[in-house]
Enzyme design. Structure first.
Site, PDB file in Angstrom:
ATOM      1  N   THR A 200       0.862  -1.185   0.000  1.00 11.43           N
ATOM      2  CA  THR A 200       0.000   0.000   0.000  1.00 11.43           C
ATOM      3  C   THR A 200       0.886   1.217   0.000  1.00 11.43           C
ATOM      4  O   THR A 200       1.930   1.216   0.647  1.00 11.43           O
ATOM      5  CB  THR A 200      -0.867   0.022   1.291  1.00 11.43           C
ATOM      6  OG1 THR A 200      -1.847  -0.993   1.200  1.00 11.43           O
ATOM      7  CG2 THR A 200      -1.529   1.353   1.514  1.00 11.43           C
ATOM      8  N   VAL A 229     -12.894  -5.143   2.428  1.00 12.98           N
ATOM      9  CA  VAL A 229     -12.290  -3.819   2.560  1.00 12.98           C
ATOM     10  C   VAL A 229     -11.194  -3.926   3.610  1.00 12.98           C
ATOM     11  O   VAL A 229     -11.408  -4.497   4.688  1.00 12.98           O
ATOM     12  CB  VAL A 229     -13.345  -2.770   2.974  1.00 12.98           C
ATOM     13  CG1 VAL A 229     -12.682  -1.443   3.330  1.00 12.98           C
ATOM     14  CG2 VAL A 229     -14.354  -2.574   1.847  1.00 12.98           C
ATOM     15  N   GLY A 230     -10.045  -3.389   3.300  1.00 11.62           N
ATOM     16  CA  GLY A 230      -8.927  -3.435   4.242  1.00 11.62           C
ATOM     17  C   GLY A 230      -8.880  -2.204   5.126  1.00 11.62           C
ATOM     18  O   GLY A 230      -9.885  -1.509   5.331  1.00 11.62           O
ATOM     19  N   ASP A 231      -7.713  -1.941   5.639  1.00  7.85           N
ATOM     20  CA  ASP A 231      -7.534  -0.820   6.569  1.00  7.85           C
ATOM     21  C   ASP A 231      -7.359   0.519   5.860  1.00  7.85           C
ATOM     22  O   ASP A 231      -7.663   1.570   6.429  1.00  7.85           O
ATOM     23  CB  ASP A 231      -6.291  -1.071   7.430  1.00  7.85           C
ATOM     24  CG  ASP A 231      -5.027  -1.243   6.577  1.00  7.85           C
ATOM     25  OD1 ASP A 231      -5.068  -2.000   5.579  1.00  7.85           O
ATOM     26  OD2 ASP A 231      -4.006  -0.602   6.898  1.00  7.85           O
ATOM     27  N   GLY A 252       0.463  -3.633   5.195  1.00  8.98           N
ATOM     28  CA  GLY A 252       0.488  -5.016   5.666  1.00  8.98           C
ATOM     29  C   GLY A 252      -0.924  -5.579   5.675  1.00  8.98           C
ATOM     30  O   GLY A 252      -1.814  -5.025   5.023  1.00  8.98           O
ATOM     31  N   GLY A 254      -4.333  -5.830   6.398  1.00 14.98           N
ATOM     32  CA  GLY A 254      -5.194  -4.778   6.930  1.00 14.98           C
ATOM     33  C   GLY A 254      -6.102  -5.204   8.051  1.00 14.98           C
ATOM     34  O   GLY A 254      -6.494  -4.376   8.890  1.00 14.98           O
TER      35      GLY A 254
HETATM   36  N1  ASP Z   1      -3.094  -2.869   4.040  1.00 18.34           N
HETATM   37  C1  ASP Z   1      -3.523  -3.293   2.741  1.00 18.34           C
HETATM   38  C2  ASP Z   1      -4.812  -4.053   2.862  1.00 18.34           C
HETATM   39  O1  ASP Z   1      -4.987  -4.797   3.791  1.00 18.34           O
HETATM   40  C3  ASP Z   1      -2.539  -4.120   2.007  1.00 18.34           C
HETATM   41  C4  ASP Z   1      -1.068  -3.808   2.219  1.00 18.34           C
HETATM   42  O2  ASP Z   1      -0.704  -2.773   2.719  1.00 18.34           O
HETATM   43  O3  ASP Z   1      -0.229  -4.616   1.900  1.00 18.34           O
HETATM   44  O4  ASP Z   1      -5.637  -3.930   1.979  1.00 18.34           O
END
Ligand code: ASP
Length: 345
Positions: A200, A229-231, A252, A254
Site C-alpha cells: 500500500t 475492505v482493508g484498513d 500489511g 489490513g
Molecule cells: N493494508 C492493505 C490491505 O490490507 C494491504 C497492504 O498494505 O499490503 O488492503
C-alpha cells in the site's frame, strides 16, 4: 515488482542511508529517531520503495509552499498511475473473482477526511476520496455508490485490469489459495513461487506552515474475497492525522490494523509523549501480545511523523522500507526496524 523497483531499492537504500545521517534509521534496530524537518519545515514520507517516486511527486508542492494535503494527493496519484505497481491503483491485482477494487483515504490535520472503498473502474481513488471529503457531508463511500459519485464528479469510467494482472489472477486460480506471505510483496525478497499480494502507499507530509496531512491508497490484498475492505480507506486504521500531534499510516495485512484502530493508536501514543519510532514500536508490540501466533506469519508496518517533522517506523517483520524527502534529501529510502529479524514460520 520490476527490475526498476529493485534497482531503486538497492541503490537508494545505500545512498539514502549514507546521505541522511540525521534521520538515523538503523537497519533492524529498535530506534529510528529522526530530527525535526529542515529549515523549510517541510517533509514528506511514504511507505515502501515506490514511496521514493511518490515523495518526488509530492515534494514540488511542498517546496513551492503548497499544502500538505495537496502534496499527499500528488504523491498518491503518482503511485496510482505507476504502471509497474501491482498493488496500488490501475495496475493492481484483482480479487478472487478477477475484479480490481481500489481503496483510498485522505485526511488533514484538522480532522477533515474522505475515503472510498471497493471502487471499480476509476483510476484515481485518492482524488475521489478528496472529493468525498470536500464535496459531501460524508466520510466514506463504497462500491457502486462510490463509483456513481465519481462519475458524477467527472471521473472517467474505464476498465483498469491489466493483461498482466489478469494473467497473475489466472495463475493464482490454479491453486486458489489465499495465504498472505510476509513480504511477498517485495519480490526481491520472496521465495521462488511467491506471488505479490499486498502493499500500500501510505504518504504523510508536513508543510511549511507546520500543517500535516496523509493519504493511503491500495488495491488491497490480492485474491481477497469480493467486497473485502482493508484498513487503507478506514480512518484510524490505515491512516490518521492530527495537527496537534502527528500522523500515522500502515501497510500489511489490513485486518490487523482494523482490529486495533492501529494508525489512531500510533497517533495517540505520540500524544502521550512517545516519539514516532517508539509509538510505532509500541503499537507493533501490542499486536504481538494480542496475537502472538498470527504475528509470526503476517506482516504489519507502521510509519509516523510528528508535528515537529520527526519520523519513525516499525514493522513486525524485516523488509519494510520507507522513503523520506525534505529540503536536504529527495530520495532517501530507509530500512525500518522490526520485531522479528528473521523469517518466522
Ligand atoms: N493494508 C492493505 C490491505 O490490507 C494491504 C497492504 O498494505 O499490503 O488492503
Amino acid at each position: 515488482m520490476t527490475s526498476r523497483r529493485r534497482f531503486l531499492q538497492s541503490s537508494l537504500l545505500a545512498a539514502g542511508a549514507a546521505a541522511l545521517p540525521a534521520l538515523g534509521a538503523e537497519k533492524n534496530t529498535a530506534v529510528s529517531t529522526a530530527r525535526p524537518a529542515a529549515a523549510s519545515g517541510a517533509r514528506v514520507v511514504s511507505t515502501w520503495d515506490f514511496g521514493v517516486g511518490a515523495n518526488q511527486a509530492a515534494w514540488p508542492v511542498l517546496a513551492d509552499g503548497g499544502s500538505a494535503l495537496d502534496a499527499v494527493e500528488a504523491g498518491a496519484r503518482w503511485a496510482e498511475a505507476d504502471l509497474c505497481n501491482n498493488t496500488v491503483g490501475r495496475c493492481g491485482n484483482p480479487d478472487r473473482d478477477g475484479v480490481l477494487t481500489l481503496d483510498a483515504s485522505i485526511m488533514d490535520g484538522d480532522g477533515r477526511c474522505g475515503a472510498v472503498a471497493a471502487l471499480e473502474d476509476i483510476a484515481h481513488p485518492v482524488t475521489v476520496a478528496r472529493r468525498v471529503m470536500e464535496r459531501t457531508p460524508h466520510v466514506l463511500l463504497v462500491g457502486a455508490g462510490a463509483q456513481q459519485f465519481a462519475i458524477e464528479q467527472g471521473f472517467p469510467k474505464q476498465p483498469l485490469l491489466t493483461d498482466k494482472a489478469r494473467a497473475a489472477w489466472n495463475e493464482w486460480r490454479k491453486t486458489s489459495k489465499y495465504q498472505p506471505q510476509i513480504n511477498a510483496e517485495r519480490l526481491d525478497q520472496a521465495k521462488p513461487g511467491d506471488k505479490t499480494n499486498h502493499d500500500t502507499l501510505g504518504i504523510l507530509a508536513i508543510d511549511r506552515s507546520g500543517k500535516l496531512a496523509g493519504a493511503c491508497t491500495t488495491s488491497g490484498m490480492a485474491w481477497k474475497l469480493h467486497g473485502r475492505v482493508g484498513d487503507s480507506p478506514i480512518v484510524g486504521a490505515g491512516l490518521y492525522v492530527d495537527n496537534e500531534v502527528g500522523a500515522a499510516t500502515a501497510s500489511g495485512v489490513g485486518e490487523e490494523m482494523l482490529r486495533n484502530a492501529a494508525s489512531f493508536l500510533v497517533v495517540e501514543l505520540m500524544r502521550q509523549g512517545r516519539g514516532p519510532d517508539e509509538a510505532c514500536r509500541e503499537a507493533i508490540d501490542r499486536l504481538v501480545r494480542k496475537r502472538p501466533q498470527a504475528s509470526k506469519t503476517l506482516q504489519v508496518c507502521f510509519l509516523a511523523i510528528n508535528k515537529h517533522g520527526e519520523v519513525g517506523a516499525h514493522a513486525l517483520h524485516r523488509g519494510f522500507v520507507y522513503a523520506v524527502c525534505d529540503a536536504n534529501k529527495r530520495d532517501a529510502l530507509l530500512d525500518s526496524p522490526s520485531v522479528y529479524t528473521t523469517q518466522q514460520t
